[in-house]
Design a protein around this motif. Sequence first.
Motif, PDB file in Angstrom:
ATOM      1  N   HIS A  78       0.834  -1.064   0.117  1.00 54.90           N
ATOM      2  CA  HIS A  78       0.087   0.184  -0.058  1.00 54.90           C
ATOM      3  C   HIS A  78       0.829   1.368  -0.165  1.00 54.90           C
ATOM      4  CE1 HIS A  78       0.870  -0.562   4.268  1.00 54.90           C
ATOM      5  NE2 HIS A  78       0.549   0.521   4.783  1.00 54.90           N
TER       6      HIS A  78
ATOM      7  N   HIS B 141       1.521   3.685   1.947  1.00 52.62           N
ATOM      8  CA  HIS B 141       1.896   4.519   2.877  1.00 52.62           C
ATOM      9  C   HIS B 141       3.570   4.978   2.985  1.00 52.62           C
ATOM     10  CE1 HIS B 141      -1.584   4.176   5.685  1.00 52.62           C
ATOM     11  NE2 HIS B 141      -1.638   5.229   5.305  1.00 52.62           N
TER      12      HIS B 141
ATOM     13  N   ASP C 279       6.133   4.303   4.831  1.00 52.21           N
ATOM     14  CA  ASP C 279       6.846   3.419   5.592  1.00 52.21           C
ATOM     15  C   ASP C 279       6.907   2.098   4.674  1.00 52.21           C
ATOM     16  OD1 ASP C 279       4.163   3.104   6.549  1.00 52.21           O
ATOM     17  OD2 ASP C 279       4.772   1.927   8.064  1.00 52.21           O
ATOM     18  N   HIS C 280       6.079   2.046   3.915  1.00 51.74           N
ATOM     19  CA  HIS C 280       6.109   0.914   2.792  1.00 51.74           C
ATOM     20  C   HIS C 280       6.545   1.400   1.568  1.00 51.74           C
ATOM     21  CE1 HIS C 280       3.935  -1.730   5.467  1.00 51.74           C
ATOM     22  NE2 HIS C 280       3.684  -0.536   6.257  1.00 51.74           N
TER      23      HIS C 280
ATOM     24  N   HIS D 142      -7.265  -1.027   5.762  1.00 49.66           N
ATOM     25  CA  HIS D 142      -6.189  -0.259   6.481  1.00 49.66           C
ATOM     26  C   HIS D 142      -6.592   1.336   6.325  1.00 49.66           C
ATOM     27  CE1 HIS D 142      -2.231   0.750   7.957  1.00 49.66           C
ATOM     28  NE2 HIS D 142      -1.840   1.159   6.925  1.00 49.66           N
TER      29      HIS D 142
ATOM     30  N   ASP E 278      -0.372  -3.913   6.234  1.00 51.82           N
ATOM     31  CA  ASP E 278      -0.639  -3.374   7.259  1.00 51.82           C
ATOM     32  C   ASP E 278      -2.270  -3.601   7.324  1.00 51.82           C
ATOM     33  OD1 ASP E 278       1.617  -2.217   7.973  1.00 51.82           O
ATOM     34  OD2 ASP E 278       1.113  -0.326   7.634  1.00 51.82           O
TER      35      ASP E 278
HETATM   36 ZN   LIG Z   1       0.112   1.593   6.458  1.00 52.15          ZN
END
Ligand SMILES: [Zn+2]
Length: 428
Positions: free
Chosen positions: A68, A70, A72-73, A135, A157
Motif C-alpha cells: 500500500h 504509506h 513506511d512501505h 487499512h 498493514d
Molecule cells: Zn500503512
Amino acid sequence: MVLDFGTGFSDGSDYYDSSVSPRGVNGAGDLFEFDLLPQIPGLYSEGALQNTDVEYVAPEFDAVVLSHYHSDHAGRIGYIDPTIPVYCGETTSLIHEAYSSSTGSPLRGHPIRKFRTGDKFTIGPMEFHPIHVDHSIPGAYGFVIHTSGGTMAYTGDFRFHGPAGSMTRDFVDQARREGTGLLLTEGTRVRPVDDAANMSETAVRKDAVKMVKGTKALVFSTFRGNDVDRVNTFFDACQETGRRLVVSMKVAALLEKLKADRGLRVPRVGKDVDVYLRRKKTGKFDDSDYYAWERPFIAKGLSARDIRKGQGEVFLHLEAWNFPELIDIKPDRGGTYIHAATEAFNEEGEREETVIRNWVEHVGFRYAQLHASGHAPGTEVGELVRGISAKKVVPIHTEYPELFRRFDRERSWVLEPPVRGEAVSMDS
Ligand SMILES: [Zn+2]
Ligand SMILES: [Zn+2]
C-alpha cells in the motif's frame, strides 16, 4: 524481489529530524551512513549511488511488490533502479498518479504493474495472490505467495475495525485455505500495554457529530488526506450537521483521481466538498500564483475571508503546516479543533503536539482527540495469527516481536523474530 521498501519506524530520528535532513545530492549515501538503508548490490539507481562508496551494478532484482501507499512501505522506492517494475494495486497506482502531478511520488519513473484481488502474477519462481485488507488508506493488500519451498503470506498493514474489516477476514481465510506455512505479519500495536482507545470509524463519526452540534463557530481538523475512510466519516458528519467539508487542493486532486475507482466511495469535489484557496506568491489569487494542477480549483475555491464569513457552516481540513492560515481566517473564539490522528508516542511527536495545542489555544478553540487506528490492536493480531495457523511466524513492522509468544499458549508454531542480515527459512 523486494516486498515493500519504506522508511523505518524511527526513520533515523537520532540523526535526522525536521532541522537536519539527508542531502539529496548524496543520494542513498546519507542513509547508508547510519544503516537506515541496507547496502544491497543491484538494487539502487545510478543516481542514488553516484556520490557514495557503493558501486553501481546493473539491477539484480526483478520487481518491487508494494502492499500500500504509506511512506513506511513505499517511501524509499525512489532510491531503487527505475528499470525495476513496481507491482501495486490499481487504487495505489491512482494515488501515485495524483501525487506525481502534485507533490511528487517515490514510484516516479518505475514501470507500474497493476493488480486487483483475484488476480495472480508470477515473479521469477514465485506466484503472488494479492488479497485486499482493510487499512487507513484505500488499496491496501496482503499476499499469499507460492514458492518452490512452500507457501508464505505477508499481511501488509491491516485492521478489522475499519469500514471494510470483512476484507481482512477474506485475507485470513484465503491464507489459511492456501496452506500458508510461513507468515510475515505486522504488529504495530503489539505492545506491552496497548492504551490507545480502540475506536471504530463509526464511533469517530458519532463523536464528531456531537462535537460539531455543540459548536457554533468554526470546526477545523487535522487528519491524513489520503485516508478516504476519514474523509467520508467527516463528510457524513457534515451531512448530519449541515456543514460543508473544506479540504486542501492536494486532497481535492486526490479525490478527483480516485473517482475512477468504482470500488471506492469518494465525495465529489465542488459538489460534496469544497476546496480551501491558500494565498500564494502575489497573494492576489492570480492563476500564475499556482501550479498547473492547482489551477482547476481556483475558481471554486474558498479563501480565508470566505471561511471567516461562513465559519459556523464550515468543517475545515487543515494540516498542521497550514496552521498559519488561521492568522488570515481570524476565526471567532469558541470553535472546536479535532485532532484526528495518532496521539504522540515519542519526543518529536510531543513537541509537534505542543505546537498544535498552542495554536488551538491562541485562537481560543477547544482541543479534542478523535481517531480510529489503521492497525489492529494486539489481541486482534493474535486472532489473525491463530486464524491463519502457519507453522512459523515472523513478526515484522513491530517493536516487540517477542511479545507474539503470548498468542501461542499451546506452542503450536515457531516464533522467529527477524535478525538483520540473516535469512529466514521456510521450514520450522
Ligand atoms: Zn500503512
Ligand atoms: Zn506500515
